[in-house]
Design a protein around this motif. Structure first.
Motif, short mmCIF file in Angstrom:
data_model
loop_
_atom_site.label_atom_id
_atom_site.label_comp_id
_atom_site.label_asym_id
_atom_site.label_seq_id
_atom_site.Cartn_x
_atom_site.Cartn_y
_atom_site.Cartn_z
N HIS A 87 17.11 33.23 33.01
CA HIS A 87 17.42 33.12 31.58
C HIS A 87 18.88 33.44 31.27
CE1 HIS A 87 13.22 32.52 30.75
NE2 HIS A 87 12.93 33.63 31.41
N ASN A 88 19.59 33.97 32.23
CA ASN A 88 20.99 34.33 32.00
C ASN A 88 21.78 33.07 31.61
OD1 ASN A 88 23.79 34.41 32.69
ND2 ASN A 88 23.46 36.27 33.87
N PRO A 89 22.39 33.05 30.41
CA PRO A 89 23.04 31.82 29.94
C PRO A 89 24.22 31.37 30.81
CG PRO A 89 23.39 33.63 28.37
CD PRO A 89 22.42 34.13 29.40
N THR A 90 24.96 32.32 31.35
CA THR A 90 26.11 31.94 32.19
C THR A 90 25.62 31.29 33.48
OG1 THR A 90 27.38 33.77 31.25
CG2 THR A 90 28.25 32.78 33.27
N LEU A 91 24.59 31.88 34.07
CA LEU A 91 24.03 31.31 35.30
C LEU A 91 23.45 29.91 35.07
CD1 LEU A 91 22.26 34.32 37.06
CD2 LEU A 91 24.45 33.24 37.61
#
Ligand SMILES: *Cc1c(COP(=O)(O)O)cnc(C)c1O
Length: 296
Positions: A87-91
């Motif tokens: 869920h990490n937006p950068t990833l």
């Protein structure tokens, strides 16, 4: 002519110019354009097909590297510590751009700058161009010496945020610079190591430049939520119609105001470099949604 638009704002009753790298280079996160340009052109010329780098899970450097590599047709590999988080937006963003992500243990990650470790990576991945964490090296500093193109002699005081200090070193190296340069650290630690790390990138023609790094300690640790900082950022956007990023430029503006309050810079021509980093807001909201909700 400056390389990016300049907006004049009033801070503590004094006029301050802001160099808007976040507007000029929105996709590649401001200063990262300058840090990457000579590195990636060198990688291409030297025939590399893959670029590997290191960083935190919400890193602007990694975000920018993924974007630039995609544009240039380079395969990008990102080595991170800890556990995956889908869920990490950068990833999510970097993976969408085709960046490969590899998680290693925190202990392994500590070896990231050691030549033996780099050798094992080279054995695993083949011929790869390695960018250090944060992307700072000689070529990055060379690129950052172009940020003030056209305006090098127009200010008395220039401020920028500091992570690894590559951007600061580049500003100091600007040919024909007349200003003093103040870096505002986004990290609370590193007082003993950061200044010598920057010093080693300063070229002979710039040895006379007066510069220092200030450590902003009242607004929380690196990339950590701090209610005072969050409120400051909200007020700043409302007052000036410029959006700072939550990790770097917010602390720079805050500290600039603290310096202006002393009166030592009355009648000085001041420039703050907005280094970008706006992608950091997605991670900030993601990580600190509860803390932000409690504030409002
Ligand atoms: C990466 C980054 C910095 C820090 O640059 P260094 O060259 O590592 O000091 C500053 N501001 C923003 C917005 C960044 O993304």
């Amino acid at each position: 002519m400056s390389i990016a638009p300049i907006t004049t704002i009033t801070l503590q009753g004094q006029l301050v110019d802001v160099l808007r790298l976040e507007l000029a280079f929105p996709d590649i996160e401001g200063n990262k354009h300058f840090k990457l340009k000579y590195n990636l052109s060198h990688a291409l010329e030297a025939g590399y097909r893959s670029v590997m780098t290191f960083g935190g899970n919400f890193s602007n450097h990694v975000y920018a590297t993924a974007y630039a590599c995609k544009q240039l047709g380079l395969h990008a590999i990102f080595i991170l510590r800890g556990e995956d988080d889908s869920h990490n937006p950068t990833l999510k963003y970097v993976r969408n751009l085709g960046m490969e992500t590899r998680f290693i243990s925190r202990d392994m990650y500590k070896m990231r700058n050691m030549p033996e470790y780099i050798d094992t990576l080279a054995q695993q991945f083949g011929r790869i161009y390695i960018l250090p964490e944060g992307g700072t090296n000689d070529l990055a500093v060379k690129g950052c010496a172009e940020i003030l193109t056209g305006i090098a002699d127009q200010y008395d005081q220039i401020l920028c945020p500091v992570g690894t200090g590559g951007t600061l070193a580049g500003l100091i190296n600007t040919p024909g610079l007349t200003a003093q340069v103040t870096g505002v650290s986004a990290l609370t630690g590193g007082q003993d190591t950061l200044t010598p790390a920057v010093q080693k990138f300063i070229l002979p023609h710039a040895q006379h430049v007066q510069w220092k790094i200030m450590f902003e300690k009242t607004m929380g640790k690196y990339a950590q939520f701090h209610p005072g900082l969050h409120k400051y950022l909200q007020a700043f956007v409302a007052d000036h119609a410029i959006k700072p990023d939550p990790v770097y430029t917010g602390k720079m503006f805050y500290f600039t105001e603290e310096l202006l309050k002393t009166g030592n810079w009355n009648n000085q021509r001041i420039l703050c470099v907005h280094t970008g980093g706006l992608q950091g807001w997605a991670g900030w909201q993601y990580r600190y949604a509860n803390a932000i909700a409690r504030l409002n």
